[in-house]
Design a protein around this motif. Structure first.
Motif, PDB file in Angstrom:
ATOM      1  N   GLU A   1     -60.338  36.799  50.985  1.00 33.02           N
ATOM      2  CA  GLU A   1     -60.659  38.091  51.599  1.00 33.02           C
ATOM      3  C   GLU A   1     -59.946  39.176  50.806  1.00 33.02           C
ATOM      4  N   LEU A   2     -60.708  40.094  50.245  1.00 31.51           N
ATOM      5  CA  LEU A   2     -60.094  41.151  49.431  1.00 31.51           C
ATOM      6  C   LEU A   2     -59.346  42.148  50.316  1.00 31.51           C
ATOM      7  N   PRO A   3     -58.315  42.811  49.753  1.00 32.09           N
ATOM      8  CA  PRO A   3     -57.514  43.752  50.538  1.00 32.09           C
ATOM      9  C   PRO A   3     -58.169  45.122  50.673  1.00 32.09           C
ATOM     10  N   CYS A   4     -59.483  45.194  50.381  1.00 34.13           N
ATOM     11  CA  CYS A   4     -60.179  46.486  50.462  1.00 34.13           C
ATOM     12  C   CYS A   4     -61.632  46.237  50.838  1.00 34.13           C
TER      13      CYS A   4
ATOM     14  N   GLU B   1     -66.973  35.101  47.010  1.00 34.26           N
ATOM     15  CA  GLU B   1     -67.419  33.755  46.648  1.00 34.26           C
ATOM     16  C   GLU B   1     -67.340  33.544  45.136  1.00 34.26           C
ATOM     17  N   THR B   2     -67.476  34.621  44.378  1.00 34.70           N
ATOM     18  CA  THR B   2     -67.322  34.545  42.928  1.00 34.70           C
ATOM     19  C   THR B   2     -65.908  34.098  42.555  1.00 34.70           C
ATOM     20  N   LEU B   3     -64.920  34.640  43.272  1.00 35.38           N
ATOM     21  CA  LEU B   3     -63.520  34.286  42.985  1.00 35.38           C
ATOM     22  C   LEU B   3     -63.269  32.806  43.244  1.00 35.38           C
ATOM     23  N   THR B   4     -63.812  32.301  44.357  1.00 32.60           N
ATOM     24  CA  THR B   4     -63.665  30.878  44.675  1.00 32.60           C
ATOM     25  C   THR B   4     -64.297  30.030  43.576  1.00 32.60           C
ATOM     26  N   ALA B   5     -65.490  30.435  43.132  1.00 33.02           N
ATOM     27  CA  ALA B   5     -66.191  29.681  42.099  1.00 33.02           C
ATOM     28  C   ALA B   5     -65.425  29.705  40.779  1.00 33.02           C
ATOM     29  N   LEU B   6     -64.896  30.865  40.406  1.00 32.98           N
ATOM     30  CA  LEU B   6     -64.108  30.972  39.172  1.00 32.98           C
ATOM     31  C   LEU B   6     -62.861  30.098  39.247  1.00 32.98           C
ATOM     32  N   PHE B   7     -62.195  30.137  40.404  1.00 33.66           N
ATOM     33  CA  PHE B   7     -60.970  29.356  40.573  1.00 33.66           C
ATOM     34  C   PHE B   7     -61.269  27.862  40.408  1.00 33.66           C
ATOM     35  N   LEU B   8     -62.326  27.387  41.057  1.00 34.44           N
ATOM     36  CA  LEU B   8     -62.686  25.973  40.956  1.00 34.44           C
ATOM     37  C   LEU B   8     -63.113  25.607  39.541  1.00 34.44           C
TER      38      LEU B   8
ATOM     39  N   LEU C   1     -43.871  41.523  44.068  1.00 37.86           N
ATOM     40  CA  LEU C   1     -45.022  41.191  43.220  1.00 37.86           C
ATOM     41  C   LEU C   1     -45.142  39.678  43.058  1.00 37.86           C
ATOM     42  N   GLY C   2     -44.011  39.024  42.859  1.00 32.06           N
ATOM     43  CA  GLY C   2     -44.011  37.564  42.727  1.00 32.06           C
ATOM     44  C   GLY C   2     -44.491  36.885  44.005  1.00 32.06           C
ATOM     45  N   GLN C   3     -44.035  37.398  45.147  1.00 31.83           N
ATOM     46  CA  GLN C   3     -44.454  36.843  46.435  1.00 31.83           C
ATOM     47  C   GLN C   3     -45.947  37.069  46.682  1.00 31.83           C
ATOM     48  N   LEU C   4     -46.431  38.249  46.294  1.00 37.86           N
ATOM     49  CA  LEU C   4     -47.848  38.555  46.459  1.00 37.86           C
ATOM     50  C   LEU C   4     -48.694  37.607  45.604  1.00 37.86           C
ATOM     51  N   LYS C   5     -48.233  37.346  44.389  1.00 41.54           N
ATOM     52  CA  LYS C   5     -48.954  36.432  43.490  1.00 41.54           C
ATOM     53  C   LYS C   5     -49.022  35.028  44.092  1.00 41.54           C
ATOM     54  N   ILE C   6     -47.908  34.562  44.646  1.00 39.03           N
ATOM     55  CA  ILE C   6     -47.872  33.233  45.287  1.00 39.03           C
ATOM     56  C   ILE C   6     -48.830  33.208  46.488  1.00 39.03           C
ATOM     57  N   HIS C   7     -48.824  34.299  47.256  1.00 38.62           N
ATOM     58  CA  HIS C   7     -49.690  34.409  48.435  1.00 38.62           C
ATOM     59  C   HIS C   7     -51.163  34.322  48.025  1.00 38.62           C
ATOM     60  N   ILE C   8     -51.544  35.051  46.983  1.00 34.23           N
ATOM     61  CA  ILE C   8     -52.934  35.042  46.511  1.00 34.23           C
ATOM     62  C   ILE C   8     -53.306  33.650  45.999  1.00 34.23           C
ATOM     63  N   ALA C   9     -52.389  33.009  45.273  1.00 29.97           N
ATOM     64  CA  ALA C   9     -52.650  31.662  44.746  1.00 29.97           C
ATOM     65  C   ALA C   9     -52.911  30.674  45.883  1.00 29.97           C
ATOM     66  N   ARG C  10     -52.142  30.803  46.956  1.00 28.36           N
ATOM     67  CA  ARG C  10     -52.336  29.921  48.127  1.00 28.36           C
ATOM     68  C   ARG C  10     -53.714  30.153  48.747  1.00 28.36           C
ATOM     69  N   LEU C  11     -54.095  31.415  48.867  1.00 32.77           N
ATOM     70  CA  LEU C  11     -55.399  31.737  49.453  1.00 32.77           C
ATOM     71  C   LEU C  11     -56.537  31.192  48.590  1.00 32.77           C
ATOM     72  N   LEU C  12     -56.391  31.299  47.270  1.00 32.38           N
ATOM     73  CA  LEU C  12     -57.421  30.795  46.361  1.00 32.38           C
ATOM     74  C   LEU C  12     -57.548  29.276  46.457  1.00 32.38           C
ATOM     75  N   ALA C  13     -56.426  28.609  46.657  1.00 34.22           N
ATOM     76  CA  ALA C  13     -56.431  27.143  46.719  1.00 34.22           C
ATOM     77  C   ALA C  13     -56.966  26.625  48.050  1.00 34.22           C
ATOM     78  N   ALA C  14     -57.024  27.507  49.063  1.00 34.29           N
ATOM     79  CA  ALA C  14     -57.588  27.120  50.361  1.00 34.29           C
ATOM     80  C   ALA C  14     -59.105  27.017  50.231  1.00 34.29           C
ATOM     81  N   ASP C  15     -59.743  26.474  51.252  1.00 35.04           N
ATOM     82  CA  ASP C  15     -61.183  26.247  51.160  1.00 35.04           C
ATOM     83  C   ASP C  15     -62.014  27.508  51.386  1.00 35.04           C
TER      84      ASP C  15
ATOM     85  N   CYS D   1     -53.831  34.405  38.863  1.00 31.11           N
ATOM     86  CA  CYS D   1     -53.822  33.152  39.629  1.00 31.11           C
ATOM     87  C   CYS D   1     -55.007  32.259  39.250  1.00 31.11           C
ATOM     88  N   ILE D   2     -56.093  32.853  38.777  1.00 28.84           N
ATOM     89  CA  ILE D   2     -57.287  32.091  38.396  1.00 28.84           C
ATOM     90  C   ILE D   2     -57.198  31.627  36.942  1.00 28.84           C
ATOM     91  N   CYS D   3     -56.488  32.365  36.110  1.00 26.07           N
ATOM     92  CA  CYS D   3     -56.358  32.041  34.678  1.00 26.07           C
ATOM     93  C   CYS D   3     -55.973  30.576  34.493  1.00 26.07           C
TER      94      CYS D   3
END
Length: 196
Positions: A90-93, A171-178, A72-86, A37-39
């Motif tokens: 939150e990691l699943p572990c 916070e690293t994931l948010t920074a990478l995504f941006l 898997l496709g739905q999970l990917k869409i879900h993660i992409a939405r979370l990354l695009a939010a402000d 999703c970040i790629c």
């Protein structure tokens, strides 16, 4: 079937012993899909599925194949939405190794994430090599894949430093995504810190 039920089914499928030993388990798949999703460019679905499973799984029938690949496709869409939010993702572990780092969920998640990076490694580093290398450091440490390199071995053997690194991952994931998807909005992590 609700999304939560889809994830429960997906988890039992991915964590079963029947899959190829190189296949990603549920937690590693979460990290892997997060990286996808970040790629900066989309990876074709069939390609990322092939890597995730290492070899085609033995599905009971076509319905199971559709259910698992759909989840898997739905999970990917879900993660992409979370990354695009402000908010930070939150990691699943838990963000800690616990007593056994090699069998911890966070290690699996980080390994999966790095697998996603390796799929398009040149794209990740093409424009912002230094920044991406710096931001990936906590995930690289978490993965344990680089522990043979001296600097990573030193970090891994320092429990407090490793814990601090793991705590930075959201916070690293948010920074990478941006950085990779909206580079005109420089992530706060990379802005020079003021001394005020």
């Amino acid at each position: 079937m609700s999304f939560a039920e889809q994830l429960t089914q997906l988890r039992s499928f991915l964590d079963a012993d029947e899959l190829h030993e190189q296949a990603l388990d549920y937690m590693a798949s979460q990290g892997y899909l997060t990286a996808l999703c970040i790629c900066p460019e989309p990876v074709p679905e069939q390609e990322w599925l092939d890597v995730l499973f290492a070899e085609p799984p033995h599905y009971r029938d076509e319905a199971e194949r559709q259910a698992i690949e759909g989840a898997l496709g739905q999970l990917k869409i879900h993660i992409a939405r979370l990354l695009a939010a402000d908010d930070d993702l939150e990691l699943p572990c838990a963000l800690e190794f616990g007593d056994d780092p090699d069998n911890s969920d966070i290690r699996s998640w980080c390994i999966g994430f790095m697998e996603g990076v390796f799929l398009r490694e040149s794209l990740w580093f093409e424009r912002f090599e230094e920044e991406v290398s710096e931001l990936l450091l906590p995930i690289m440490v978490g993965s344990g894949l680089f522990d043979e390199q001296e600097e990573f071995a030193d970090m891994a053997q320092n429990p407090q430093l490793a814990a601090d690194m793991l705590a930075q991952i959201p916070e690293t994931l948010t920074a990478l995504f941006l950085l990779l998807n909206a580079p005109e909005e420089k992530p706060a992590l990379l802005k020079p810190r003021s001394n005020g």
